[in-house]
Design a protein around this motif. Structure first.
Motif, PDB file in Angstrom:
ATOM      1  N   LEU A 202       4.095  13.895   1.256  1.00 49.16           N
ATOM      2  CA  LEU A 202       4.864  12.928   2.048  1.00 49.16           C
ATOM      3  C   LEU A 202       4.288  11.536   1.793  1.00 49.16           C
ATOM      4  CD1 LEU A 202       6.897  12.287   4.324  1.00 49.16           C
ATOM      5  CD2 LEU A 202       5.078  12.744   5.949  1.00 49.16           C
ATOM      6  N   ALA A 203       5.139  10.677   1.234  1.00 52.21           N
ATOM      7  CA  ALA A 203       4.646   9.364   0.817  1.00 52.21           C
ATOM      8  C   ALA A 203       5.188   8.273   1.728  1.00 52.21           C
ATOM      9  CB  ALA A 203       5.074   9.085  -0.624  1.00 52.21           C
ATOM     10  N   ARG A 204       4.319   7.325   2.059  1.00 48.40           N
ATOM     11  CA  ARG A 204       4.748   6.139   2.782  1.00 48.40           C
ATOM     12  C   ARG A 204       4.328   4.930   1.967  1.00 48.40           C
ATOM     13  NH1 ARG A 204       4.901   7.192   8.955  1.00 48.40           N
ATOM     14  NH2 ARG A 204       4.386   9.387   9.020  1.00 48.40           N
TER      15      ARG A 204
ATOM     16  N   THR B 197       0.842  -1.181   0.000  1.00 48.03           N
ATOM     17  CA  THR B 197       0.000   0.000   0.000  1.00 48.03           C
ATOM     18  C   THR B 197       0.876   1.229   0.000  1.00 48.03           C
ATOM     19  OG1 THR B 197      -0.047   0.093   2.393  1.00 48.03           O
ATOM     20  CG2 THR B 197      -1.849  -1.071   1.323  1.00 48.03           C
ATOM     21  N   ILE B 198       0.299   2.296  -0.471  1.00 48.54           N
ATOM     22  CA  ILE B 198       1.041   3.556  -0.462  1.00 48.54           C
ATOM     23  C   ILE B 198       0.066   4.656  -0.103  1.00 48.54           C
ATOM     24  CG2 ILE B 198       0.710   3.806  -2.959  1.00 48.54           C
ATOM     25  CD1 ILE B 198       3.457   5.230  -2.993  1.00 48.54           C
TER      26      ILE B 198
ATOM     27  N   GLU C 174       8.618  -1.784   7.309  1.00 48.38           N
ATOM     28  CA  GLU C 174       7.860  -2.442   6.250  1.00 48.38           C
ATOM     29  C   GLU C 174       7.812  -1.661   4.943  1.00 48.38           C
ATOM     30  OE1 GLU C 174       6.108  -5.648   8.824  1.00 48.38           O
ATOM     31  OE2 GLU C 174       4.914  -5.056   7.096  1.00 48.38           O
ATOM     32  N   GLY C 175       8.657  -0.660   4.785  1.00 46.39           N
ATOM     33  CA  GLY C 175       8.614   0.035   3.508  1.00 46.39           C
ATOM     34  C   GLY C 175       9.574   1.209   3.510  1.00 46.39           C
ATOM     35  N   VAL C 176       9.164   2.254   2.824  1.00 48.08           N
ATOM     36  CA  VAL C 176      10.017   3.442   2.752  1.00 48.08           C
ATOM     37  C   VAL C 176       9.174   4.697   2.813  1.00 48.08           C
ATOM     38  CG1 VAL C 176      11.895   2.426   1.418  1.00 48.08           C
ATOM     39  CG2 VAL C 176       9.919   3.381   0.216  1.00 48.08           C
TER      40      VAL C 176
END
Lengths: 210, 152
Positions: A174-176, A167-168, A202-204
């Motif tokens: 601001l992106a996760r 998911t994003i 779990e991501g960036v």
């Protein structure tokens, strides 16, 4: 009397009232069916799947920190936590909350020493990046140390993340992104993030700009 | 305090998730324990610790909604646990989760605290700071609404 039926099913009626109701139920099948329906609904509610709790470690860490000024306590300290940010509806941002969220981004702390190192590494490696505007560059160091991705690559980023079951969420740029670690390298390549950016929580995180 | 977190975090989180949605649940759960830590000295054991914490959680949820605005609540499709349908499960879970999300705050609070958290009427009354009679009445109406929505 009606409220009593639910209380009876819950075992919350005093004994004499419960006894009276029990007798009434025995005599009235319709009432008995209603009691049964209430009981079934109660059971169904109890059997609803519960969300898997996340954030316990972050809470323990927050409790262990020395008391901080109230405005810092109120920021969501999600360091190390694996909360999934789902944007369920377009957020109506007012200037006040927009300012608050900017403060959020500015004061966000790296989740770990590794992340802090990685952020410093990214800045140190800046001379390795081309200046043609197509590669990620870095934000003014006085702001936040998140890499930047051109906005025109947002659709691509979102499509890729979803294709690997992740998911994003994007909030004021601001992106996760959250996705399996196995997809990390491909994701970095896909949208042009530096290879040194670590997969963590779990991501960036990064910023869309332009 | 660490033990308090270990014993009660899951319950507080799950309550927050159902009350304000998944996006802010962890934040508000954390705020709950931070507030509890500051207030622990004032807790005199008039209720169980769980009841006290859930009362704080409810206040933090309301505060969060005032700051951020209410969000649509999660339907079960968005929860991370798999659904395994029971035989003879007469109530559709999706419909139930949706109906629960559509209840008024007052009705949803009593349902979450009594049905999902397993608090007694007395404990729910303590957590909400209302009389027991109010809890009984709200539960009655909440169930009436749920049953109407579900056609049960």
């Amino acid at each position: 009397m009606n409220g009593d039926l639910k209380a009876y099913v819950d075992g919350e009626l005093p004994p004499d009232a419960a006894e009276r109701l029990r007798a009434a139920l025995a005599a009235d099948p319709a009432l008995a069916r209603e009691a049964e329906s209430i009981r079934r609904l109660s059971d169904a509610l109890r059997r609803l799947p519960e969300p898997e709790p996340v954030g316990q470690r972050a809470t323990l860490a927050a409790l262990a920190r020395p008391a901080r000024p109230l405005w810092q306590v109120w920021l969501p300290a999600l360091a190390g936590c694996t909360v999934l940010l789902l944007v369920l509806a377009p957020l109506q941002m007012q200037a006040k909350s927009a300012a608050k969220r900017t403060r959020l981004a500015v004061y966000e702390r790296p989740a770990s020493i590794a992340a802090a190192k990685s952020a410093r590494t990214l800045r140190a490696g800046q001379d390795d990046l081309s200046s043609d505007g197509r590669s990620p560059s870095f934000v003014d160091a006085t702001k936040i140390e998140l890499p930047i991705v051109p906005l025109r690559r947002r659709a691509e980023a979102e499509a890729f993340v979803r294709s690997v079951g992740g998911t994003i969420s994007v909030d004021k740029g601001l992106a996760r992104a959250r996705y399996p670690q196995a997809s990390h390298e491909r994701f970095l390549e896909k949208i042009g993030l530096p290879k040194s950016l670590h997969w963590q929580a779990e991501g960036v995180k990064f910023r869309f700009e332009g | 305090m660490e033990q308090v977190v270990r014993d009660h975090y899951d319950a507080v989180y799950r309550f927050c998730a159902r009350r304000i949605g998944l996006t802010r649940a962890a934040d508000v759960a954390q705020d709950t324990f931070l507030t509890a830590q500051r207030a622990l000295g004032r807790f005199r054991g008039e209720s169980t610790l769980r009841t006290w914490l859930l009362g704080i959680a409810l206040n933090e949820c309301r505060r969060s909604n005032r700051r951020h605005g209410s969000e649509p609540l999660p339907l079960d499709v968005e929860l991370m646990c798999p659904l395994a349908d029971d035989e003879g499960d007469l109530v559709d879970r999706q419909a139930l989760a949706a109906a629960l999300a559509r209840l008024s705050d007052d009705h949803r609070d009593v349902v979450l605290l009594h049905e999902l958290q397993g608090l007694t009427y007395e404990e729910v009354a303590t957590a909400l700071k209302v009389p027991v009679g109010t809890v009984k009445s709200r539960l009655h109406h909440a169930f009436a609404n749920l049953r109407k929505e579900l056609g049960a």
